[in-house]
Design a protein around this motif. Structure first.
Motif, PDB file in Angstrom:
ATOM      1  N   GLY A 134      -7.917  51.039  -5.044  1.00 19.13           N
ATOM      2  CA  GLY A 134      -8.020  51.590  -3.699  1.00 19.13           C
ATOM      3  C   GLY A 134      -6.761  51.398  -2.879  1.00 19.13           C
ATOM      4  O   GLY A 134      -6.825  51.329  -1.635  1.00 19.13           O
ATOM      5  N   TRP A 135      -5.621  51.334  -3.534  1.00 16.96           N
ATOM      6  CA  TRP A 135      -4.343  51.110  -2.854  1.00 16.96           C
ATOM      7  C   TRP A 135      -3.582  52.413  -2.667  1.00 16.96           C
ATOM      8  O   TRP A 135      -3.736  53.358  -3.456  1.00 16.96           O
ATOM      9  N   GLU A 136      -2.730  52.436  -1.650  1.00 19.73           N
ATOM     10  CA  GLU A 136      -1.830  53.562  -1.408  1.00 19.73           C
ATOM     11  C   GLU A 136      -0.395  53.123  -1.676  1.00 19.73           C
ATOM     12  O   GLU A 136       0.116  52.226  -0.992  1.00 19.73           O
ATOM     13  N   ILE A 137       0.237  53.734  -2.654  1.00 20.74           N
ATOM     14  CA  ILE A 137       1.634  53.410  -2.966  1.00 20.74           C
ATOM     15  C   ILE A 137       2.535  54.124  -1.966  1.00 20.74           C
ATOM     16  O   ILE A 137       2.588  55.357  -1.923  1.00 20.74           O
ATOM     17  N   THR A 138       3.228  53.341  -1.136  1.00 22.40           N
ATOM     18  CA  THR A 138       4.086  53.914  -0.092  1.00 22.40           C
ATOM     19  C   THR A 138       5.568  53.706  -0.369  1.00 22.40           C
ATOM     20  O   THR A 138       6.401  54.353   0.269  1.00 22.40           O
ATOM     21  N   GLN A 139       5.885  52.788  -1.309  1.00 22.12           N
ATOM     22  CA  GLN A 139       7.290  52.517  -1.619  1.00 22.12           C
ATOM     23  C   GLN A 139       7.472  52.332  -3.122  1.00 22.12           C
ATOM     24  O   GLN A 139       6.575  51.845  -3.818  1.00 22.12           O
ATOM     25  N   ILE A 140       8.656  52.724  -3.582  1.00 18.40           N
ATOM     26  CA  ILE A 140       9.089  52.483  -4.958  1.00 18.40           C
ATOM     27  C   ILE A 140      10.355  51.646  -4.882  1.00 18.40           C
ATOM     28  O   ILE A 140      11.298  52.004  -4.166  1.00 18.40           O
ATOM     29  N   LEU A 141      10.379  50.544  -5.590  1.00 18.54           N
ATOM     30  CA  LEU A 141      11.569  49.689  -5.633  1.00 18.54           C
ATOM     31  C   LEU A 141      12.156  49.731  -7.034  1.00 18.54           C
ATOM     32  O   LEU A 141      11.471  49.392  -8.003  1.00 18.54           O
ATOM     33  N   ASN A 142      13.392  50.168  -7.139  1.00 16.12           N
ATOM     34  CA  ASN A 142      14.119  50.122  -8.416  1.00 16.12           C
ATOM     35  C   ASN A 142      15.046  48.927  -8.409  1.00 16.12           C
ATOM     36  O   ASN A 142      15.915  48.809  -7.536  1.00 16.12           O
ATOM     37  N   THR A 143      14.883  48.030  -9.386  1.00 18.76           N
ATOM     38  CA  THR A 143      15.772  46.873  -9.464  1.00 18.76           C
ATOM     39  C   THR A 143      17.192  47.284  -9.837  1.00 18.76           C
ATOM     40  O   THR A 143      18.159  46.645  -9.439  1.00 18.76           O
ATOM     41  N   HIS A 144      17.306  48.379 -10.606  1.00 18.91           N
ATOM     42  CA  HIS A 144      18.626  48.901 -10.977  1.00 18.91           C
ATOM     43  C   HIS A 144      18.476  50.322 -11.486  1.00 18.91           C
ATOM     44  O   HIS A 144      17.363  50.854 -11.530  1.00 18.91           O
ATOM     45  N   GLU A 145      19.583  50.905 -11.896  1.00 15.93           N
ATOM     46  CA  GLU A 145      19.644  52.349 -12.098  1.00 15.93           C
ATOM     47  C   GLU A 145      19.357  52.842 -13.511  1.00 15.93           C
ATOM     48  O   GLU A 145      19.409  54.050 -13.770  1.00 15.93           O
ATOM     49  N   HIS A 146      19.052  51.977 -14.454  1.00 13.17           N
ATOM     50  CA  HIS A 146      18.844  52.427 -15.828  1.00 13.17           C
ATOM     51  C   HIS A 146      17.588  53.292 -15.962  1.00 13.17           C
ATOM     52  O   HIS A 146      16.595  53.090 -15.254  1.00 13.17           O
ATOM     53  N   GLY A 147      17.645  54.220 -16.910  1.00 18.22           N
ATOM     54  CA  GLY A 147      16.600  55.223 -17.055  1.00 18.22           C
ATOM     55  C   GLY A 147      15.214  54.668 -17.286  1.00 18.22           C
ATOM     56  O   GLY A 147      14.223  55.259 -16.859  1.00 18.22           O
ATOM     57  N   HIS A 193      13.960  52.276 -15.926  1.00 16.46           N
ATOM     58  CA  HIS A 193      13.461  51.688 -14.681  1.00 16.46           C
ATOM     59  C   HIS A 193      13.278  52.733 -13.578  1.00 16.46           C
ATOM     60  O   HIS A 193      12.459  52.540 -12.687  1.00 16.46           O
ATOM     61  N   ILE A 194      14.020  53.830 -13.656  1.00 16.98           N
ATOM     62  CA  ILE A 194      13.896  54.872 -12.634  1.00 16.98           C
ATOM     63  C   ILE A 194      13.198  56.125 -13.160  1.00 16.98           C
ATOM     64  O   ILE A 194      12.945  57.067 -12.406  1.00 16.98           O
ATOM     65  N   GLY A 195      12.849  56.137 -14.449  1.00 17.43           N
ATOM     66  CA  GLY A 195      12.338  57.343 -15.081  1.00 17.43           C
ATOM     67  C   GLY A 195      11.026  57.861 -14.532  1.00 17.43           C
ATOM     68  O   GLY A 195      10.696  59.034 -14.727  1.00 17.43           O
TER      69      GLY A 195
END
Length: 263
Positions: free
Chosen positions: A46-59, A61-63
């Protein structure tokens, strides 16, 4: 603060995370490569995801960013110097910044170069801190520096930041490498009974309920924190005879990282 560690079961052995505010139900997804699992769990809770945090730029992790934004409209946060490598980044972060989730969760940004030069970790401001450390610190190991990083910087991150955190800090890494990392520890320090005992416990652990170590435990079983251990140094000299009689912690760290690259 509620933390959900999500095992992706992919070839890279990624962990994704959801951090939620129990008061508001707002959540942040950390490195949500497996966006489907992250979205499904958020819906279940029942949560709403409002933010995405990428620790770094590798695929790996950001894919999942694009699909996650499309599904939720969440804002993307990452290191301020990664803006040219992370599409659609909304907020650039630097050391000391605070990321808030809902009303009750505050996370401090640590600028932690080494694996890449635009890597951040998040440290929760809770009674027992949690460190969301991406590919900088692993359970019983350290990140590699192959794709945009540098071992000198990784050493300074370990020595000047990570090693100084509270001993009770819980470690939440970006991948499950603990068993293989413990084998490296025992290769370097065969008499490390703590590492040997832990390997027996986690060698075939249920990765959907993976063990979470503390910094105090890491200092006992992670070779990259054990830079003045006599056995580690003696074994290292077998591989690197040119090592000084009393090598500096930095020299030991760099040689260990070099060995780990091909181990």
């Amino acid at each position: 603060m509620i933390v959900e560690q999500i095992w992706t079961a992919n070839a890279y052995r990624n962990f994704n995370y959801l951090i939620a505010c129990p008061e508001t139900g707002e959540a942040m997804a950390i490195d949500p490569l497996d966006h489907k699992k992250c979205l499904a769990l958020a819906k279940e809770r029942g949560w709403e995801i409002t933010q995405i945090l990428n620790t770094h730029e590798h695929g790996d992790h950001i894919g999942g960013n694009k699909a996650m934004v499309a599904a939720t409209g969440a804002k993307i946060l990452a290191h301020k110097n990664a803006k040219d490598r992370i599409p659609g980044m909304d907020r650039g972060l630097g050391a000391g910044d605070v990321v808030s989730v809902g009303k009750s969760v505050d996370l401090e940004v640590l600028d932690t170069p080494g694996h890449t030069m635009s890597h951040i970790c998040l440290l929760s401001r809770t009674d027992q801190p949690g460190l969301f450390c991406g590919d900088t610190l692993f359970n019983a190991g350290a990140g590699n520096c192959h794709n945009g990083g540098h071992p000198n910087e990784l050493y300074h991150t370990f020595a000047e930041q990570l090693s100084r955190l509270p001993e009770t800090t819980q470690i939440y890494p970006g991948h499950d490498y603990i068993a293989n990392n413990l084998r490296f520890t025992l290769d370097r320090e065969p008499d490390n009974t703590e590492a040997e005992s832990l390997l027996d416990k986690v060698d075939h652990q249920d990765t959907d309920h993976a063990m979470v170590t503390t910094l105090a435990e890491e200092k006992k079983i992670n070779t990259f924190f054990r830079l003045q251990n006599p056995t580690v140094i003696a074994r290292l000299r077998e591989a690197f005879p040119e090592l000084p009689d009393e090598p500096s912690p930095k020299e030991v760290f760099l040689k260990l990282r070099e060995l780990r690259n091909s181990w």
